[in-house]
Write an enzyme that holds these catalytic residues in place. Structure first.
Site, short mmCIF file in Angstrom:
data_model
loop_
_atom_site.label_atom_id
_atom_site.label_comp_id
_atom_site.label_asym_id
_atom_site.label_seq_id
_atom_site.Cartn_x
_atom_site.Cartn_y
_atom_site.Cartn_z
N HIS A 125 0.83 -1.20 0.00
CA HIS A 125 0.00 0.00 0.00
C HIS A 125 0.86 1.26 0.00
O HIS A 125 0.65 2.17 -0.79
CB HIS A 125 -0.92 -0.02 1.23
CG HIS A 125 -1.77 1.19 1.38
ND1 HIS A 125 -3.10 1.20 1.04
CD2 HIS A 125 -1.50 2.44 1.83
CE1 HIS A 125 -3.60 2.39 1.27
NE2 HIS A 125 -2.64 3.17 1.76
N GLU A 126 1.86 1.28 0.88
CA GLU A 126 2.73 2.46 0.98
C GLU A 126 3.59 2.61 -0.27
O GLU A 126 3.90 3.72 -0.70
CB GLU A 126 3.59 2.40 2.24
CG GLU A 126 2.80 2.35 3.54
CD GLU A 126 1.77 3.46 3.67
OE1 GLU A 126 2.00 4.58 3.19
OE2 GLU A 126 0.71 3.20 4.27
N HIS A 128 1.71 4.53 -2.89
CA HIS A 128 1.86 5.97 -2.68
C HIS A 128 3.22 6.44 -3.21
O HIS A 128 3.33 7.44 -3.92
CB HIS A 128 1.79 6.33 -1.19
CG HIS A 128 0.44 6.21 -0.57
ND1 HIS A 128 -0.64 6.97 -0.97
CD2 HIS A 128 -0.02 5.44 0.45
CE1 HIS A 128 -1.69 6.67 -0.23
NE2 HIS A 128 -1.35 5.75 0.64
#
Length: 157
Positions: free
Chosen positions: A67-68, A71
């Protein structure tokens, strides 16, 4: 798992799922309370919550890292990297990353019963339930412009 192992895992996940290098730092931040991790826009580093590894296991931590990294890679490419952006949502689906992480048990249990305050309009009798108490002399009823009075405090779960 220590810092070098986390760094190596993050680089490996980045290469395997995104086909790109991760050139910054991935560190554990023990001050994170309610989130699994965060991507820092200024330094491009990723901070992760160690308690997710301890409580939910390695698979949950890998999901948070993915998920990170979504980003991270989208931000560096100048694309939409925020949760609301279409490109971010599409990349999450491509790599199989969760949009939100599973809540920690400690965070769920920390919140006890929450108080609510009940106000009544003296004009029309309408009830207004609010989280915070407020000064009734400064506000009026939105329906009839009548005077508000504090009625009671409600303990809700």
């Amino acid at each position: 798992m220590n810092q070098p192992q986390l760094q190596q895992l993050t680089e490996q996940i980045s290469q395997q799922f995104f086909g790109k290098e991760f050139r910054h730092k991935a560190v554990f931040n023990d001050r994170l309370k309610t989130t699994g991790g965060r991507y820092l826009l200024g330094t491009h580093d990723i901070e992760l919550n160690r308690r997710y590894l301890e409580e939910h296991g390695r698979d949950e931590l890998i999901g948070i890292i993915k998920h990170e990294l979504c980003h991270y890679h989208l931000h560096l490419e100048g694309k939409g990297y925020q949760h609301r952006d279409r490109e971010f949502k599409e990349l999450l689906k491509q790599v199989g990353a969760p949009r939100f992480c599973t809540p920690l048990r400690a965070v769920q249990n920390r919140r006890g019963p929450q108080k609510r305050h009940d106000y009544v309009c003296t004009g029309c009798g309408k009830h207004f339930i609010r989280k915070r108490r407020f000064d009734t002399s400064r506000y009026v009823c939105g329906v009839c412009k009548g005077k508000l009075t504090w009625h009671r405090t409600i303990d809700s779960v």
